[in-house]
Design an enzyme around this catalytic site. Structure first.
Site, PDB file in Angstrom:
ATOM      1  N   SER A  50       0.878  -1.179   0.000  1.00 20.11           N
ATOM      2  CA  SER A  50       0.000   0.000   0.000  1.00 20.11           C
ATOM      3  C   SER A  50       0.909   1.220   0.000  1.00 20.11           C
ATOM      4  O   SER A  50       2.089   1.116   0.348  1.00 20.11           O
ATOM      5  CB  SER A  50      -0.840  -0.014   1.275  1.00 20.11           C
ATOM      6  OG  SER A  50      -1.439   1.242   1.511  1.00 20.11           O
ATOM      7  N   TYR A 105      -1.789  -1.316  10.862  1.00 20.96           N
ATOM      8  CA  TYR A 105      -1.966  -1.538   9.417  1.00 20.96           C
ATOM      9  C   TYR A 105      -0.763  -1.006   8.635  1.00 20.96           C
ATOM     10  O   TYR A 105      -0.201  -1.701   7.783  1.00 20.96           O
ATOM     11  CB  TYR A 105      -3.258  -0.870   8.929  1.00 20.96           C
ATOM     12  CG  TYR A 105      -3.469  -1.047   7.442  1.00 20.96           C
ATOM     13  CD1 TYR A 105      -3.810  -2.288   6.920  1.00 20.96           C
ATOM     14  CD2 TYR A 105      -3.286   0.017   6.555  1.00 20.96           C
ATOM     15  CE1 TYR A 105      -3.976  -2.475   5.555  1.00 20.96           C
ATOM     16  CE2 TYR A 105      -3.464  -0.162   5.185  1.00 20.96           C
ATOM     17  CZ  TYR A 105      -3.803  -1.411   4.691  1.00 20.96           C
ATOM     18  OH  TYR A 105      -3.956  -1.590   3.339  1.00 20.96           O
TER      19      TYR A 105
HETATM   20  N1  LIG Z   1      -8.930  -0.684  -0.692  1.00 23.88           N
HETATM   21  C1  LIG Z   1      -7.905   0.089  -0.370  1.00 23.88           C
HETATM   22  O1  LIG Z   1      -8.042   1.311  -0.153  1.00 23.88           O
HETATM   23  C2  LIG Z   1      -6.523  -0.503  -0.318  1.00 23.88           C
HETATM   24  C3  LIG Z   1      -5.412   0.349  -0.455  1.00 23.88           C
HETATM   25  C4  LIG Z   1      -4.131  -0.190  -0.390  1.00 23.88           C
HETATM   26  C5  LIG Z   1      -3.970  -1.554  -0.187  1.00 23.88           C
HETATM   27  N2  LIG Z   1      -5.072  -2.358  -0.049  1.00 23.88           N
HETATM   28  C6  LIG Z   1      -4.868  -3.790   0.179  1.00 23.88           C
HETATM   29  O2  LIG Z   1      -5.492  -4.515  -0.852  1.00 23.88           O
HETATM   30  C7  LIG Z   1      -5.820  -5.829  -0.384  1.00 23.88           C
HETATM   31  C8  LIG Z   1      -7.232  -6.184  -0.816  1.00 23.88           C
HETATM   32  O3  LIG Z   1      -8.139  -5.368  -0.124  1.00 23.88           O
HETATM   33  P1  LIG Z   1      -9.485  -4.824  -0.758  1.00 23.88           P
HETATM   34  O4  LIG Z   1      -9.347  -3.372  -0.872  1.00 23.88           O
HETATM   35  O5  LIG Z   1      -9.871  -5.592  -1.943  1.00 23.88           O
HETATM   36  O6  LIG Z   1     -10.469  -5.094   0.467  1.00 23.88           O
HETATM   37  P2  LIG Z   1     -11.816  -5.936   0.570  1.00 23.88           P
HETATM   38  O7  LIG Z   1     -12.765  -5.510  -0.494  1.00 23.88           O
HETATM   39  O8  LIG Z   1     -12.234  -5.800   1.997  1.00 23.88           O
HETATM   40  O9  LIG Z   1     -11.385  -7.430   0.257  1.00 23.88           O
HETATM   41  C9  LIG Z   1     -10.631  -8.175   1.175  1.00 23.88           C
HETATM   42  C10 LIG Z   1     -10.606  -9.610   0.729  1.00 23.88           C
HETATM   43  O10 LIG Z   1      -9.833 -10.353   1.695  1.00 23.88           O
HETATM   44  C11 LIG Z   1     -10.622 -11.414   2.214  1.00 23.88           C
HETATM   45  N3  LIG Z   1     -10.292 -11.633   3.617  1.00 23.88           N
HETATM   46  C12 LIG Z   1     -10.433 -10.755   4.642  1.00 23.88           C
HETATM   47  N4  LIG Z   1     -10.063 -11.321   5.793  1.00 23.88           N
HETATM   48  C13 LIG Z   1      -9.676 -12.585   5.482  1.00 23.88           C
HETATM   49  C14 LIG Z   1      -9.190 -13.678   6.248  1.00 23.88           C
HETATM   50  N5  LIG Z   1      -9.039 -13.579   7.579  1.00 23.88           N
HETATM   51  N6  LIG Z   1      -8.886 -14.827   5.615  1.00 23.88           N
HETATM   52  C15 LIG Z   1      -9.046 -14.950   4.273  1.00 23.88           C
HETATM   53  N7  LIG Z   1      -9.495 -13.948   3.502  1.00 23.88           N
HETATM   54  C16 LIG Z   1      -9.810 -12.785   4.103  1.00 23.88           C
HETATM   55  C17 LIG Z   1     -12.068 -10.966   2.016  1.00 23.88           C
HETATM   56  O11 LIG Z   1     -12.969 -12.052   1.870  1.00 23.88           O
HETATM   57  P3  LIG Z   1     -13.804 -12.712   3.071  1.00 23.88           P
HETATM   58  O12 LIG Z   1     -14.433 -11.605   3.838  1.00 23.88           O
HETATM   59  O13 LIG Z   1     -14.752 -13.575   2.319  1.00 23.88           O
HETATM   60  O14 LIG Z   1     -12.821 -13.497   3.859  1.00 23.88           O
HETATM   61  C18 LIG Z   1     -11.969 -10.238   0.679  1.00 23.88           C
HETATM   62  O15 LIG Z   1     -12.036 -11.171  -0.378  1.00 23.88           O
HETATM   63  C19 LIG Z   1      -5.581  -5.794   1.126  1.00 23.88           C
HETATM   64  O16 LIG Z   1      -4.345  -6.418   1.413  1.00 23.88           O
HETATM   65  C20 LIG Z   1      -5.507  -4.318   1.444  1.00 23.88           C
HETATM   66  O17 LIG Z   1      -4.722  -4.052   2.580  1.00 23.88           O
HETATM   67  C21 LIG Z   1      -6.340  -1.874  -0.131  1.00 23.88           C
END
Ligand SMILES: NC(=O)c1ccc[n+]([C@@H]2O[C@H](COP(=O)([O-])OP(=O)(O)OC[C@H]3O[C@@H](n4cnc5c(N)ncnc54)[C@H](OP(=O)(O)O)[C@@H]3O)[C@@H](O)[C@H]2O)c1
Length: 257
Positions: free
Chosen positions: A137, A150
């Site tokens: 990130s 985080y």
């Molecule tokens: N969105 C942002 O602003 C942003 C910015 C920078 C980096 N990121 C990074 O991008 C990545 C993806 O995030 P996203 O934005 O797509 O968020 P998201 O929409 O909340 O998706 C998170 C995914 O991870 C899964 N997950 C969560 N907890 C889990 C667990 N304990 N075991 C297995 N799977 C789990 C969730 O599915 P289930 O709930 O079905 O388990 C979901 O598929 C993360 O690493 C996040 O830190 C996001």
């Protein structure tokens, strides 16, 4: 040949799954929600004619990465690319946030990512090819008051990925750390960010755009991929600013609504 994607039930993980499937890669998708994974499997198999394996697991649990590896081995899946995408954040003062959630965050964002990498890399090494995409990130580049755990977890992901990028190059394995700014996914809700200024003060990207960018950089084997010109610029200038100033600015950005 198979691409393993964690956190593929929604958000960025789902977009990565679509991109890999479009290029005719078979998939193994992991997340906690078995029902959502089934829906994704049906859709991708129908749309792209690939085979999709699903494995419902809570990756914050200690043995889960080993269970993922055991499943892949049992099914004879040759994991040629690993996308360590699952992760979440939590907004608030360190001493007020739920300690169990903090522990689970480190288990997922850091330990599961490290363990899955450790488990799948030897097979990639013996094949002399492989690709790993780790979700870091822009948070990885500085400390994050009000999201301290985080930001620290993503600093680990960035540092770890860069180190492995060098170590694994001679074996034909690429390692890429993707560094997005705020993205419109389930992340904001999961991280309790409604009282934060983070998504209000910074530009929010679409998950499609971020995943496409990450996919392109993964294919090129880039070490670090910062998505968005504004994010690139902010990280560049933050290198020249005193750390004491940077951490206060981050605090303000996150605090102000
Ligand atoms: N969105 C942002 O602003 C942003 C910015 C920078 C980096 N990121 C990074 O991008 C990545 C993806 O995030 P996203 O934005 O797509 O968020 P998201 O929409 O909340 O998706 C998170 C995914 O991870 C899964 N997950 C969560 N907890 C889990 C667990 N304990 N075991 C297995 N799977 C789990 C969730 O599915 P289930 O709930 O079905 O388990 C979901 O598929 C993360 O690493 C996040 O830190 C996001």
């Amino acid at each position: 040949m198979c691409v393993l994607i964690t956190g593929a039930s929604g958000g960025l993980g789902l977009e990565f799954a679509k991109l890999f499937a479009k290029d005719k890669n078979n998939l193994m998708l992991v997340a906690r929600s078995a029902d959502k994974l089934e829906e994704v499997k049906e859709q991708l198999e129908k749309d792209y004619g690939v085979t999709v394996h699903t494995f419902a697991a809570d990756l914050s649990k200690e043995s889960s990465a080993d269970e993922v590896y055991a499943y892949a081995a049992r099914e004879g899946l040759n994991v040629t690319a690993l996308v360590n995408n699952a992760g979440f954040g939590d907004f608030g003062e360190f001493a007020s946030c739920d300690p169990d959630k903090q522990r689970d965050m480190v288990n997922l964002n850091v330990l599961a990512l490290m363990r899955l990498t450790r488990l799948f890399v030897p097979d990639m090494k013996s094949r002399k090819s492989g690709a790993i995409l780790n979700l870091a990130s822009v948070a990885a580049f500085q400390p994050g008051p009000l999201m301290s755990v985080y930001y620290a977890s993503k600093a680990f992901v960035l540092s770890f990925s860069e180190a492995l990028h060098v170590e694994l190059k001679p074996y034909g394995i690429t390692v890429t750390a993707l560094c997005p700014g705020p993205v419109k996914t389930g992340f904001e809700k999961a991280a309790n960010l409604k009282n934060s200024g983070l998504f209000k003060n910074l530009k929010v990207a679409s998950p499609q755009k971020v995943a496409q960018y990450g996919y392109k950089k993964l294919k090129k084997g880039k070490a670090v991929a910062i998505q968005g010109a504004r994010n690139k610029f902010l990280i560049f200038i933050s290198r020249f600013a005193p750390r004491s100033l940077v951490r206060r600015i981050v605090y303000k950005i996150q605090k102000v609504r």
